[in-house]
Scaffold this motif. Sequence first.
Motif, PDB file in Angstrom:
ATOM      1  N   LEU A  21       0.825  -1.210   0.000  1.00  0.00           N
ATOM      2  CA  LEU A  21       0.000   0.000   0.000  1.00  0.00           C
ATOM      3  C   LEU A  21       0.859   1.259   0.000  1.00  0.00           C
ATOM      4  CD1 LEU A  21      -2.848  -1.032   2.481  1.00  0.00           C
ATOM      5  CD2 LEU A  21      -3.004  -0.798  -0.005  1.00  0.00           C
ATOM      6  N   ASN A  22       1.965   1.232   0.739  1.00  0.00           N
ATOM      7  CA  ASN A  22       2.870   2.383   0.730  1.00  0.00           C
ATOM      8  C   ASN A  22       3.476   2.583  -0.656  1.00  0.00           C
ATOM      9  OD1 ASN A  22       2.853   3.630   3.283  1.00  0.00           O
ATOM     10  ND2 ASN A  22       4.044   1.961   4.182  1.00  0.00           N
ATOM     11  N   ALA A  23       3.840   1.476  -1.319  1.00  0.00           N
ATOM     12  CA  ALA A  23       4.404   1.573  -2.673  1.00  0.00           C
ATOM     13  C   ALA A  23       3.401   2.159  -3.657  1.00  0.00           C
ATOM     14  CB  ALA A  23       4.860   0.195  -3.140  1.00  0.00           C
ATOM     15  N   ARG A  24       2.120   1.905  -3.394  1.00  0.00           N
ATOM     16  CA  ARG A  24       1.071   2.433  -4.263  1.00  0.00           C
ATOM     17  C   ARG A  24       0.604   3.830  -3.864  1.00  0.00           C
ATOM     18  NH1 ARG A  24      -2.908  -2.886  -4.967  1.00  0.00           N
ATOM     19  NH2 ARG A  24      -1.419  -4.170  -6.173  1.00  0.00           N
ATOM     20  N   GLY A  25       1.194   4.374  -2.799  1.00  0.00           N
ATOM     21  CA  GLY A  25       0.812   5.711  -2.347  1.00  0.00           C
ATOM     22  C   GLY A  25      -0.571   5.767  -1.740  1.00  0.00           C
ATOM     23  N   ALA A  26      -0.911   4.735  -0.957  1.00  0.00           N
ATOM     24  CA  ALA A  26      -2.264   4.644  -0.417  1.00  0.00           C
ATOM     25  C   ALA A  26      -2.529   5.580   0.755  1.00  0.00           C
ATOM     26  CB  ALA A  26      -2.544   3.205   0.021  1.00  0.00           C
ATOM     27  N   GLY A  27      -1.521   6.280   1.234  1.00  0.00           N
ATOM     28  CA  GLY A  27      -1.745   7.233   2.314  1.00  0.00           C
ATOM     29  C   GLY A  27      -1.805   6.611   3.687  1.00  0.00           C
ATOM     30  N   ALA A  83      -6.033  11.037   9.084  1.00  0.00           N
ATOM     31  CA  ALA A  83      -7.100  10.041   9.229  1.00  0.00           C
ATOM     32  C   ALA A  83      -7.995   9.979   8.004  1.00  0.00           C
ATOM     33  CB  ALA A  83      -7.940  10.343  10.468  1.00  0.00           C
ATOM     34  N   ALA A  84      -8.098  11.090   7.295  1.00  0.00           N
ATOM     35  CA  ALA A  84      -8.920  11.104   6.077  1.00  0.00           C
ATOM     36  C   ALA A  84      -8.296  10.236   4.986  1.00  0.00           C
ATOM     37  CB  ALA A  84      -9.093  12.531   5.577  1.00  0.00           C
ATOM     38  N   ASP A  85      -6.966  10.074   5.023  1.00  0.00           N
ATOM     39  CA  ASP A  85      -6.263   9.271   4.024  1.00  0.00           C
ATOM     40  C   ASP A  85      -6.116   7.811   4.450  1.00  0.00           C
ATOM     41  OD1 ASP A  85      -5.889  11.599   2.541  1.00  0.00           O
ATOM     42  OD2 ASP A  85      -3.942  12.012   3.474  1.00  0.00           O
ATOM     43  N   ARG A  86      -5.850   7.595   5.718  1.00  0.00           N
ATOM     44  CA  ARG A  86      -5.559   6.250   6.202  1.00  0.00           C
ATOM     45  C   ARG A  86      -6.762   5.332   6.019  1.00  0.00           C
ATOM     46  NH1 ARG A  86      -2.174   8.030  11.659  1.00  0.00           N
ATOM     47  NH2 ARG A  86      -0.089   7.794  10.723  1.00  0.00           N
ATOM     48  N   PRO A  87      -6.611   4.242   5.267  1.00  0.00           N
ATOM     49  CA  PRO A  87      -7.759   3.378   4.953  1.00  0.00           C
ATOM     50  C   PRO A  87      -8.177   2.522   6.144  1.00  0.00           C
ATOM     51  CG  PRO A  87      -5.759   2.485   3.977  1.00  0.00           C
ATOM     52  CD  PRO A  87      -5.378   3.808   4.571  1.00  0.00           C
ATOM     53  N   TYR A  88      -9.427   2.636   6.504  1.00  0.00           N
ATOM     54  CA  TYR A  88      -9.986   1.856   7.606  1.00  0.00           C
ATOM     55  C   TYR A  88      -9.862   0.364   7.328  1.00  0.00           C
ATOM     56  CZ  TYR A  88     -13.543   0.160  10.924  1.00  0.00           C
ATOM     57  OH  TYR A  88     -14.206  -0.512  11.920  1.00  0.00           O
ATOM     58  N   ALA A  89     -10.026  -0.036   6.073  1.00  0.00           N
ATOM     59  CA  ALA A  89     -10.008  -1.459   5.716  1.00  0.00           C
ATOM     60  C   ALA A  89      -8.659  -2.105   6.021  1.00  0.00           C
ATOM     61  CB  ALA A  89     -10.342  -1.628   4.234  1.00  0.00           C
ATOM     62  N   VAL A 128     -12.877  17.343  18.145  1.00  0.00           N
ATOM     63  CA  VAL A 128     -11.710  16.498  17.858  1.00  0.00           C
ATOM     64  C   VAL A 128     -12.016  15.498  16.753  1.00  0.00           C
ATOM     65  CG1 VAL A 128     -10.444  14.524  18.819  1.00  0.00           C
ATOM     66  CG2 VAL A 128     -10.376  16.718  19.958  1.00  0.00           C
ATOM     67  N   VAL A 129     -13.216  14.947  16.738  1.00  0.00           N
ATOM     68  CA  VAL A 129     -13.597  14.031  15.658  1.00  0.00           C
ATOM     69  C   VAL A 129     -13.502  14.753  14.313  1.00  0.00           C
ATOM     70  CG1 VAL A 129     -15.466  12.671  14.674  1.00  0.00           C
ATOM     71  CG2 VAL A 129     -15.060  12.613  17.135  1.00  0.00           C
ATOM     72  N   GLU A 130     -13.942  16.005  14.277  1.00  0.00           N
ATOM     73  CA  GLU A 130     -13.850  16.788  13.034  1.00  0.00           C
ATOM     74  C   GLU A 130     -12.392  17.072  12.685  1.00  0.00           C
ATOM     75  OE1 GLU A 130     -15.547  20.988  11.129  1.00  0.00           O
ATOM     76  OE2 GLU A 130     -16.344  20.229  13.037  1.00  0.00           O
ATOM     77  N   LYS A 145      -6.627   4.827  13.966  1.00  0.00           N
ATOM     78  CA  LYS A 145      -6.048   4.287  12.742  1.00  0.00           C
ATOM     79  C   LYS A 145      -4.554   4.601  12.752  1.00  0.00           C
ATOM     80  CE  LYS A 145      -9.045   6.248   9.878  1.00  0.00           C
ATOM     81  NZ  LYS A 145      -9.795   6.579   8.636  1.00  0.00           N
ATOM     82  N   ALA A 146      -3.768   3.575  13.120  1.00  0.00           N
ATOM     83  CA  ALA A 146      -2.306   3.691  13.231  1.00  0.00           C
ATOM     84  C   ALA A 146      -1.911   4.304  14.573  1.00  0.00           C
ATOM     85  CB  ALA A 146      -1.722   4.497  12.076  1.00  0.00           C
TER      86      ALA A 146
END
Length: 464
Positions: free
Chosen positions: A43-49, A335-341, A326-328, A416-417
């Motif tokens: 995922l890092n190699a693909r630039g998944a954020g 967090a907007a980039d990091r994939p929950y999946a 804080v959630v906003e 997330k992370a």
Amino acid sequence: MTSTTASPTAPGRTPTRRGLGDPLALGVEATLLAAAVVVGAVLNARGAGLHADAAPLYGTWRPHVGWGSPAALLVAVGVVGWGARWARTARWGLLLGVAWLTAVAWTLSLALVDGWSAGLAERLTPQAEYLHEVPRVTDVRATLAGFTDRILDFQPDAWSTHTAGHPPGALLIFVGLDRVGLGGGAAAALACVLLGATVAVSVPVTLRALGAADAARAVLPFLVLLPGAVWVGASADGIFAAVVAAGLALLAVRGRVTAAAGGVALGFALHLSYGFLLVGVLALTVLALRRTHRWGALLAACAGVAAVTAVFVAAGFQWWVGYHLVVERYYQGWAADRPYAYWVWANLAALLLSAGPVLGPALRRVLSAARSRWQASGGPLPARVAAAARDAGPTVLLPLAALVAVLGADLSGLSKAEVERIWLPFVVWLLVATAWLPAGSRRWWLAAQAATALAVNHLVWTVS
């Protein structure tokens, strides 16, 4: 074939059937970790954020050694060689003092693998950290009154990442250190180490107060050689873990005054991290396990939490308002980039590196014990639950409560992370499950715990 496993009151003495449970648990752990590393790299190699070069850990792959390396190895050899045996026989007060000192030595040694500056003195000085904001706090009351106005990003005077992401209690700790002449990165880092190491005292004290004295001694070496010490030295989460553990220990000790003090500590913890709402699961478990005055202790603890909350509200900070902002803010950043999946399961791999490979086998035994208690109880469902909980004891219920808290945090999507440090306050209670390990195997498990910490610290350049 037979072996031994632990009971809540006499760890390592209850006979049970041996099977492939531990190898299977280790296999699951290894598979999860390997998958998280491989998928993370792809995922890092693909630039998944992912924003974590050494996913599932927040850090960078950088093999290195430092002058803390031989010291850490020496501490590990000492604890592995003599720790478990000495913990069984040493005088209680002396044991706790030595445990704290050894945990400090272990944490400092790991930090110094990265060197004095990078490992300690400059660890908490980047722009994202609390220390960046300390010089800007000239009026504490005014800071609290206007704290929520500065949580959202992309506005003038917005708080830096860590300060914005937590209630103001975290910032106030470092402001307080600065006010008493302990300002700067080195003092802050040492405070994290010295306070973070107290979990090796607070958790055993809790177990002993709840009637599991043998278990307290069995668990103690695993808290001393905590792999998560890699992040205790130095991050504010080490202090957070210490405050939570101290609060729970006070709840466990007899007396309504100590319960009220525990409530005060946990009320302050609630103003260190919004996620500590989940500590309520552990707190209720401790109160339920108390031998006497449960309801009185509950009322006293609630009064303590309410008192701390009232002080913050009177000063102008409202926890619930901060939480929604804080959630906003959370989704204004990475967090907007990091994939929950990915992170919803990779977080658990990071947890394994913080808690160590002993976690799976130890939890397997806890779940087996819980199932046995459930099967042995009978009657209507409420009575059956109460009977199973009463028979289970602290070495079963506390790790299960910590597990519930971790799973709640994980599924929420708000972790997330970076959970290898964020979940430290729960990790130390998960390790209560080590009381169920066969006595003869504890030295090997301690060696595996130490090897995990040493490998992570020498292969990955961790970031707090």
